[in-house]
Design a protein around this motif. Structure first.
Motif, PDB file in Angstrom:
ATOM      1  N   ASP A 130       0.907  -1.164   0.058  1.00  0.00           N
ATOM      2  CA  ASP A 130       0.136  -0.063   0.091  1.00  0.00           C
ATOM      3  C   ASP A 130       1.054   1.343   0.054  1.00  0.00           C
ATOM      4  O   ASP A 130       1.923   1.356   0.712  1.00  0.00           O
ATOM      5  CB  ASP A 130      -0.903   0.193   1.138  1.00  0.00           C
ATOM      6  CG  ASP A 130      -1.944  -0.857   1.285  1.00  0.00           C
ATOM      7  OD1 ASP A 130      -2.337  -1.646   0.005  1.00  0.00           O
ATOM      8  OD2 ASP A 130      -2.444  -1.551   2.394  1.00  0.00           O
ATOM      9  N   THR A 131       0.431   2.311  -0.524  1.00  0.00           N
ATOM     10  CA  THR A 131       1.053   3.498  -0.875  1.00  0.00           C
ATOM     11  C   THR A 131       1.279   4.175   0.621  1.00  0.00           C
ATOM     12  O   THR A 131       0.390   4.314   1.508  1.00  0.00           O
ATOM     13  CB  THR A 131       0.422   4.382  -1.713  1.00  0.00           C
ATOM     14  OG1 THR A 131       0.136   4.020  -3.003  1.00  0.00           O
ATOM     15  CG2 THR A 131       1.145   5.836  -1.972  1.00  0.00           C
ATOM     16  N   TYR A 152      16.303   2.203  -4.056  1.00  0.00           N
ATOM     17  CA  TYR A 152      16.156   0.662  -3.622  1.00  0.00           C
ATOM     18  C   TYR A 152      17.570   0.301  -2.768  1.00  0.00           C
ATOM     19  O   TYR A 152      18.468   0.726  -2.945  1.00  0.00           O
ATOM     20  CB  TYR A 152      16.006  -0.276  -5.085  1.00  0.00           C
ATOM     21  CG  TYR A 152      17.197   0.121  -6.065  1.00  0.00           C
ATOM     22  CD1 TYR A 152      18.020  -0.690  -5.824  1.00  0.00           C
ATOM     23  CD2 TYR A 152      17.071   1.076  -7.000  1.00  0.00           C
ATOM     24  CE1 TYR A 152      19.116  -0.530  -6.830  1.00  0.00           C
ATOM     25  CE2 TYR A 152      18.027   0.987  -7.913  1.00  0.00           C
ATOM     26  CZ  TYR A 152      19.224   0.373  -7.762  1.00  0.00           C
ATOM     27  OH  TYR A 152      20.040   0.519  -8.924  1.00  0.00           O
ATOM     28  N   ILE A 153      17.315  -0.756  -2.334  1.00  0.00           N
ATOM     29  CA  ILE A 153      18.376  -1.784  -1.772  1.00  0.00           C
ATOM     30  C   ILE A 153      17.889  -2.900  -1.882  1.00  0.00           C
ATOM     31  O   ILE A 153      16.856  -3.609  -1.959  1.00  0.00           O
ATOM     32  CB  ILE A 153      18.441  -1.017  -0.242  1.00  0.00           C
ATOM     33  CG1 ILE A 153      19.572  -1.973   0.565  1.00  0.00           C
ATOM     34  CG2 ILE A 153      17.277  -1.775   0.567  1.00  0.00           C
ATOM     35  CD1 ILE A 153      20.020  -1.442   1.864  1.00  0.00           C
ATOM     36  N   PRO A 203       5.820   1.060  -2.037  1.00  0.00           N
ATOM     37  CA  PRO A 203       6.907   0.126  -1.839  1.00  0.00           C
ATOM     38  C   PRO A 203       6.628  -1.156  -2.700  1.00  0.00           C
ATOM     39  O   PRO A 203       5.647  -1.551  -2.925  1.00  0.00           O
ATOM     40  CB  PRO A 203       6.658  -0.235  -0.310  1.00  0.00           C
ATOM     41  CG  PRO A 203       5.686   0.867   0.076  1.00  0.00           C
ATOM     42  CD  PRO A 203       4.791   1.388  -0.995  1.00  0.00           C
ATOM     43  N   GLN A 204       7.910  -1.855  -3.041  1.00  0.00           N
ATOM     44  CA  GLN A 204       7.884  -2.849  -3.905  1.00  0.00           C
ATOM     45  C   GLN A 204       8.925  -3.746  -3.348  1.00  0.00           C
ATOM     46  O   GLN A 204       9.872  -3.303  -3.064  1.00  0.00           O
ATOM     47  CB  GLN A 204       8.069  -2.740  -5.416  1.00  0.00           C
ATOM     48  CG  GLN A 204       6.800  -2.144  -6.035  1.00  0.00           C
ATOM     49  CD  GLN A 204       6.943  -2.157  -7.637  1.00  0.00           C
ATOM     50  OE1 GLN A 204       8.091  -2.210  -8.138  1.00  0.00           O
ATOM     51  NE2 GLN A 204       5.639  -2.160  -8.220  1.00  0.00           N
ATOM     52  N   LEU A 228      11.405   1.784  -2.921  1.00  0.00           N
ATOM     53  CA  LEU A 228      10.311   2.997  -2.861  1.00  0.00           C
ATOM     54  C   LEU A 228      10.098   3.832  -4.258  1.00  0.00           C
ATOM     55  O   LEU A 228      11.317   4.374  -4.433  1.00  0.00           O
ATOM     56  CB  LEU A 228      10.755   3.655  -1.723  1.00  0.00           C
ATOM     57  CG  LEU A 228      10.472   3.082  -0.381  1.00  0.00           C
ATOM     58  CD1 LEU A 228      11.227   4.335   0.588  1.00  0.00           C
ATOM     59  CD2 LEU A 228       9.316   2.786   0.233  1.00  0.00           C
ATOM     60  N   LYS A 229       9.164   3.549  -4.752  1.00  0.00           N
ATOM     61  CA  LYS A 229       8.738   4.474  -6.056  1.00  0.00           C
ATOM     62  C   LYS A 229       7.999   5.523  -5.729  1.00  0.00           C
ATOM     63  O   LYS A 229       7.004   5.644  -4.726  1.00  0.00           O
ATOM     64  CB  LYS A 229       8.074   3.266  -7.022  1.00  0.00           C
ATOM     65  CG  LYS A 229       9.144   2.192  -7.598  1.00  0.00           C
ATOM     66  CD  LYS A 229       8.584   1.711  -8.696  1.00  0.00           C
ATOM     67  CE  LYS A 229       9.525   0.801  -9.206  1.00  0.00           C
ATOM     68  NZ  LYS A 229       9.079   0.057 -10.407  1.00  0.00           N
ATOM     69  N   ASN A 230       8.403   6.585  -6.431  1.00  0.00           N
ATOM     70  CA  ASN A 230       7.486   8.160  -6.294  1.00  0.00           C
ATOM     71  C   ASN A 230       7.089   8.329  -7.931  1.00  0.00           C
ATOM     72  O   ASN A 230       8.143   8.327  -8.685  1.00  0.00           O
ATOM     73  CB  ASN A 230       8.237   8.919  -5.571  1.00  0.00           C
ATOM     74  CG  ASN A 230       7.640  10.218  -5.655  1.00  0.00           C
ATOM     75  OD1 ASN A 230       7.979  11.293  -6.336  1.00  0.00           O
ATOM     76  ND2 ASN A 230       6.614  10.612  -4.836  1.00  0.00           N
ATOM     77  N   TYR A 231       5.661   8.812  -7.845  1.00  0.00           N
ATOM     78  CA  TYR A 231       5.253   9.311  -9.196  1.00  0.00           C
ATOM     79  C   TYR A 231       4.819  10.810  -8.946  1.00  0.00           C
ATOM     80  O   TYR A 231       3.820  10.922  -8.643  1.00  0.00           O
ATOM     81  CB  TYR A 231       4.154   8.425  -9.377  1.00  0.00           C
ATOM     82  CG  TYR A 231       4.352   6.838  -9.802  1.00  0.00           C
ATOM     83  CD1 TYR A 231       4.791   6.462 -11.085  1.00  0.00           C
ATOM     84  CD2 TYR A 231       4.471   5.993  -8.678  1.00  0.00           C
ATOM     85  CE1 TYR A 231       5.141   5.143 -11.193  1.00  0.00           C
ATOM     86  CE2 TYR A 231       4.642   4.822  -8.806  1.00  0.00           C
ATOM     87  CZ  TYR A 231       4.986   4.280 -10.028  1.00  0.00           C
ATOM     88  OH  TYR A 231       5.317   3.042 -10.114  1.00  0.00           O
TER      89      TYR A 231
END
Length: 234
Positions: free
Chosen positions: A77-78, A129-130, A85-86, A117-120
């Protein structure tokens, strides 16, 4: 070897190496949050080395299937409407390797985990990322070879220049532990920094092509990597 950049110990002292690789990746959405990830690759390799006390120059050429990886991507979830998060988990189902003049297939010997952690935020799509890679021992007829395990972190960003074109930037730093043969160290630990620049062109809503160049920042990383990718949504 997809999806990892690994500094591999080798049983020959290569003076130069070149590789032309083809990689096919499938991402299948099982649910809105879970994707199946499958990737296989093969490559043409040209390796050059010197023997007879530097008097004889040789070229070793081969075309091989290299690896098949399978895994999944889970989207959480955002977080505060900012970060998506992925979690990506993968394993090398088959990896074909050559050492000590022996070709051998290895089953489930490498595992990869990554958290991003992606941001749009129009016009920028970014990702921090790690991750890490675990390599089990490879047993050849001549002995047991142990690749180092690695951790890495990085940053990717795409700047949307127009509805069809984006400018892509990537930075990554990897740290890999020492490699061993029969329990004895054959290398020190590695630091592998890389930087990539590229562009993506959307042909239509289902098809895109991207071109990128990657440069290594140490002797353990590739001098340069040029990549052309075609993305197709079915």
């Amino acid at each position: 070897m997809y999806p990892t950049l690994v500094a591999q110990p080798d049983t020959k002292n290569w003076t130069d190496t070149k590789r032309l690789s083809i990689n096919q990746t499938f991402i299948y959405s099982i649910t809105p949050k879970l994707d199946l990830l499958i990737s296989g690759n093969g490559s043409y390799k040209q390796n050059e080395y010197v023997s007879n006390f530097g008097l004889d120059y040789h070229t070793n050429r081969s075309f091989d299937f290299d690896s098949l990886w399978i895994g999944g991507i889970y989207t959480l979830d955002t977080i505060k409407d900012i970060f998506v998060p992925q979690i990506t988990l993968q394993s090398g189902v088959i990896q074909r390797e050559n050492h000590f003049d022996e070709d051998k297939n290895f089953i489930f010997k490498s595992y990869s985990a990554r958290f991003a952690l992606k941001n749009y935020s129009d016009p920028i799509i970014s990702s921090i990322y790690i991750g890490g890679v675990y390599n089990a021992d490879r047993d050849f007829a001549y002995g047991s070879l142990e690749y180092g395990n690695s951790i890495y972190f990085g940053f990717d960003m795409s700047i949307i220049l127009s509805p069809k074109i984006s400018f892509d930037v990537g930075l990554e730093q990897r740290y890999q532990s020492a490699s061993k043969f029969e329990g004895r160290k054959t290398s020190n630990s590695y630091s592998i920094p890389t930087m990539s620049l590229g562009t993506t062109y959307s042909i239509n809503s289902n098809t895109a092509i991207s071109v990128s160049g990657t440069a290594g920042g140490s002797s353990s990383a590739p001098d340069s990597v040029f990549t052309i990718s075609l993305w197709k949504k079915f």
